[in-house]
Write an enzyme that holds these catalytic residues in place. Structure first.
Site, short mmCIF file in Angstrom:
data_model
loop_
_atom_site.label_atom_id
_atom_site.label_comp_id
_atom_site.label_asym_id
_atom_site.label_seq_id
_atom_site.Cartn_x
_atom_site.Cartn_y
_atom_site.Cartn_z
N LYS A 1 -14.80 -3.36 6.78
CA LYS A 1 -14.38 -4.43 5.91
C LYS A 1 -15.27 -5.16 5.86
O LYS A 1 -16.38 -5.77 5.94
CB LYS A 1 -13.07 -4.87 5.81
CG LYS A 1 -12.86 -5.46 7.09
CD LYS A 1 -12.20 -6.48 6.92
CE LYS A 1 -11.59 -7.46 9.09
NZ LYS A 1 -10.97 -8.30 8.12
N GLN B 1 0.48 -10.37 -3.47
CA GLN B 1 -0.47 -11.11 -2.79
C GLN B 1 -0.74 -10.25 -4.27
O GLN B 1 0.12 -9.20 -5.30
CB GLN B 1 -0.68 -9.57 -2.02
CG GLN B 1 -0.31 -9.57 -0.77
CD GLN B 1 0.06 -8.12 0.42
OE1 GLN B 1 0.10 -8.00 0.02
NE2 GLN B 1 -1.30 -8.29 2.06
N ARG C 1 6.98 -10.64 5.55
CA ARG C 1 6.97 -10.78 6.92
C ARG C 1 7.39 -11.70 7.65
O ARG C 1 7.61 -13.32 7.38
CB ARG C 1 5.31 -10.70 6.96
CG ARG C 1 4.57 -9.21 6.36
CD ARG C 1 3.56 -9.70 6.99
NE ARG C 1 2.66 -8.68 5.25
CZ ARG C 1 1.62 -8.80 5.53
NH1 ARG C 1 0.67 -9.32 6.27
NH2 ARG C 1 0.94 -7.49 4.93
N CYS D 1 0.73 -1.25 0.15
CA CYS D 1 0.05 0.06 -0.03
C CYS D 1 0.48 1.38 -0.39
O CYS D 1 0.49 2.40 -0.56
CB CYS D 1 -0.92 0.39 1.21
SG CYS D 1 -1.46 -1.31 2.24
N ASP E 1 -2.95 -7.87 -5.80
CA ASP E 1 -3.20 -6.87 -4.31
C ASP E 1 -3.74 -5.59 -5.63
O ASP E 1 -3.12 -5.43 -6.36
CB ASP E 1 -1.80 -6.27 -4.02
CG ASP E 1 -2.11 -5.25 -2.22
OD1 ASP E 1 -2.98 -5.04 -2.29
OD2 ASP E 1 -0.74 -5.29 -1.84
N HIS F 1 -8.47 -1.37 -0.26
CA HIS F 1 -7.54 -2.46 -0.46
C HIS F 1 -8.74 -3.39 -0.86
O HIS F 1 -9.52 -3.73 -0.14
CB HIS F 1 -6.74 -2.87 0.67
CG HIS F 1 -6.03 -0.87 1.91
ND1 HIS F 1 -4.89 -1.14 1.44
CD2 HIS F 1 -6.64 -0.28 2.03
CE1 HIS F 1 -4.77 -0.52 2.22
NE2 HIS F 1 -5.77 0.50 3.04
N HIS G 1 -5.15 -1.13 -5.33
CA HIS G 1 -5.30 -0.20 -4.43
C HIS G 1 -6.30 0.73 -5.35
O HIS G 1 -6.44 1.23 -6.53
CB HIS G 1 -4.26 0.68 -3.93
CG HIS G 1 -3.83 -0.28 -2.49
ND1 HIS G 1 -2.78 -0.49 -2.96
CD2 HIS G 1 -4.33 -0.93 -1.39
CE1 HIS G 1 -2.47 -1.83 -1.59
NE2 HIS G 1 -3.37 -1.17 -1.08
#
Ligand SMILES: [Zn+2]
Ligand SMILES: [Zn+2]
Length: 647
Positions: A472, A384, A366, A337, A386, A518, A388
């Site tokens: 969310k 991911q 991580r 992000c 991902d 997200h 945005h």
């Protein structure tokens, strides 16, 4: 008298000292039989504990996770009692309920427990259960508790006591066993009708690799024997479908100690599968107006200090990377992000240009404790899917709906049919702890609920579960074995636009903050592929199968013809392989079945002469002799039916 508010909002006036069980009895006998524990103002209690104040009350049965956990935690106490009877001097660490079942971490001194001893412990547990003893709760002072465990010589419980506040300590006793415990428990052991100890593992005391390794014994229990039988069958099936086992058999991925724990290596077949998934989503995203972006795997520490991720991941994750320049530090990217926020900032946006949707298959890192690593589901580096979305407040609903469409498209194409939407909203009684204006929150929460409703989704609303920075929606997906997975999170965020000072110009030429969304339909490629493998037992949908067909020439004479078939199919992006081994056709068919290729093609003299192929589907259905074109059309049609996206 006190007022008890039930989940439907109705209020019962009862005498002070009434228990949850009394209330269950007053509702129905059946409910009283089934109630296991109760939430009193959100805290789970024993059903026989007296209630002395006005409160809200929810009764829990075996159908609720809270009920199950009470049941399983009680079973852990019984296992501890059995262990004390069988292994005098055993010391006890912690023994919680988990999502399925329970465990206890124990120190058996010099004795090395083997799984052959589990039936013996199980037998002892059954004997204790059959005594139908009750669980008794007792408040105890800290000094009394310390004296109890000093006498017993259990240093683990003494250490746990150090962190507890005097006046808030309780013991629970059943039969000859007493445990330091805040509860709650079932009323009597007689509720437990079936118990099974499942396995043994090592576990460091308090999860600390520098401390003693204890023995963790896992078990599960049920209120009905039949439920245990079904559970064990499911476990057997889950073992067969374990993605670590199938991943190896199907040559999809591997791990190497040299590369590092928790860092998956994708083999060619697995990479092919993953790329097909990525391309499938990329195509749908392009149609839905996403813009692909690419960002580096590391970022300056300041970036994550700005985003707040350093505070969250900095200490407990991979530590910053130093460079020859003492002034700078970099972090392995824990989230995509912040990079995407900076991409947004690279340009000025007018209200007419929103929404902007940046998508990236972004790899993040991580640190997970080595004991937490598990195949592809818990790893230290993952990618991911991902994206945005930077939107105006009035666009939240439209964008949310579009993301839901995309997620449902993914589920449909991959055969996930059983799912519900879980919407996490603010705590209605404490709205101050959330960032962003009340007006925007109301708008966003309303938009999410409406979007889910309009799509006809089965929805569960959880108040108080929203992140401090936005509401969310998660999809809770049931796989073929009935296990629930959280997939396809869509998260509204008022925090990062603030922290990164993101702006757009509105119709009055004024600066405004966009809202960020997200979203990741797969979540991570690694975890998703693991779930998918186990969901379909390695029988991927045709469009994803690494080998969509295997050609079996009945002898070497037909290798050239097999090649010709393969080249024809390749032209239409239909991929597979030829089994050219000098084995019998029967053996080759058996092997092809094991490899889970959706189609087996057999070619011999007749096929070559007629320019045809003999086709059978995985699992045995014979489609007879057909032409190349017929086969190609058949496959194309099957794939199109599954992967057609309409936004
Ligand atoms: Zn306990
Ligand atoms: Zn994000």
């Amino acid at each position: 008298m006190i007022n008890i508010t039930l989940p439907d909002g109705s209020i019962k006036k009862v005498k002070r000292g009434t228990s949850a069980m009394d209330i269950a009895i007053s509702i129905s006998e059946g409910l009283a039989r089934n109630v296991i524990s109760a939430s009193i103002n959100g805290e789970v209690w024993d059903t026989n504990r007296p209630i002395n104040e006005d409160c809200s009350l929810t009764l829990h049965t075996w159908k609720d996770q809270e009920g199950k956990k009470t049941f399983w935690h009680s079973s852990a106490h019984i296992m501890a009692e059995a262990l004390e009877a069988l292994y005098p001097g055993v010391k006890l660490g912690i023994g919680p309920a988990i999502d399925t079942g329970f465990y206890y971490d124990v120190d058996l001194g010099k004795h090395l427990l083997s799984s052959e001893e589990l039936p013996k412990i199980e037998k002892k547990m059954k004997e204790l259960i059959s005594k139908k003893v009750t669980f008794q709760r007792k408040d105890i002072s800290k000094s009394e508790a310390i004296s109890y465990y000093s006498k017993k010589g259990d240093e683990y419980k003494l250490e746990l006591l150090e962190d507890l506040e005097d006046g808030k300590i309780t013991f629970y006793t059943q039969g000859n066993f007493t445990d330091l415990c805040k509860g709650p428990h079932i009323t009597s052991t007689e509720k437990i009708k079936a118990v099974k100890l499942l396995n043994i593992a090592g576990a460091y005391w308090r999860g600390d690799e520098n401390r003693k390794q204890l023995t963790r014994i896992y078990g599960i229990s049920f209120p009905k024997q039949k439920e245990l039988t079904e559970y064990l069958e499911l476990l057997e099936e889950a073992k067969k479908r374990d993605h670590r086992k199938l991943g190896k058999e199907m040559n999809l991925f591997t791990f190497s100690k040299k590369v590092g724990q928790g860092l998956p290596l994708w083999l060619p077949k697995g990479t092919q599968l993953r790329e097909k998934l990525e391309n499938f989503l990329k195509k749908a995203q392009t149609e839905a107006g996403y813009l692909p972006v690419i960002t580096p795997h590391i970022g300056n520490k300041d970036l994550y200090v700005c985003s707040g991720h350093y505070e969250k991941y900095g200490e407990d994750s991979f530590h910053p990377i130093k460079t020859p320049n003492n002034q700078e530090e970099f972090l392995l990217k824990p989230m995509n992000c912040p990079h995407h926020c900076e991409i947004y900032k690279a340009k000025q946006y007018s209200y007419k240009e929103l929404p902007v949707r940046f998508a990236e298959f972004g790899t993040v890192y991580r640190y997970e404790q080595s004991g937490e690593l598990h195949g592809l589901t818990r790893v230290r580096g993952f990618t991911q899917d991902d994206a945005h979305l930077f939107v105006r407040p009035d666009q939240v609903k439209q964008e949310f709906t579009a993301v839901i469409n995309l997620v449902l498209y993914v589920f449909n194409a991959l055969g996930f049919k059983d799912y519900k939407a879980q919407i996490s909203l603010r705590d209605t009684t404490n709205k101050e702890k959330y960032i962003g204006s009340n007006k925007n929150w109301e708008k966003a929460e309303g938009a999410i609920i409406e979007a889910a409703e309009e799509k006809g989704l089965t929805t569960v609303i959880e108040y108080g579960e929203a992140a401090f920075y936005g509401p969310k929606l998660d999809f809770m997906v049931k796989d073929a074995l009935g296990r629930e997975w959280q997939l396809g999170t869509i998260q509204v965020d008022y925090n990062l636009p603030e922290r990164f000072e993101l702006e757009y110009t509105d119709a009055n030429n004024k600066k405004q903050r966009p809202v960020m969304i997200h979203r990741a339909p797969f979540g991570s490629m690694e975890r998703f592929v693991a779930i998918l493998i186990e969901h379909c037992g390695g029988n991927f949908p045709l469009w994803l199968a690494p080998d969509q067909y295997i050609i079996l020439p009945i002898s070497e004479k037909y290798h050239d013809y097999a090649q010709k078939v393969s080249e024809f199919l390749k032209k239409y992006d239909i991929c597979g392989r030829i089994d050219e081994r000098a084995e019998t056709t029967g053996r080759k068919i058996r092997d092809a079945e094991v490899s889970k290729s959706p189609y087996i093609i057999i070619v011999g003299e007749r096929e070559e002469k007629e320019e045809k192929i003999s086709v059978r589907k995985h699992g045995g259905k014979d489609l007879g002799s057909i032409s190349f074109f017929e086969f190609k059309d058949l496959i194309k049609k099957e794939i199109n039916n599954l992967t057609q996206f309409t936004n």
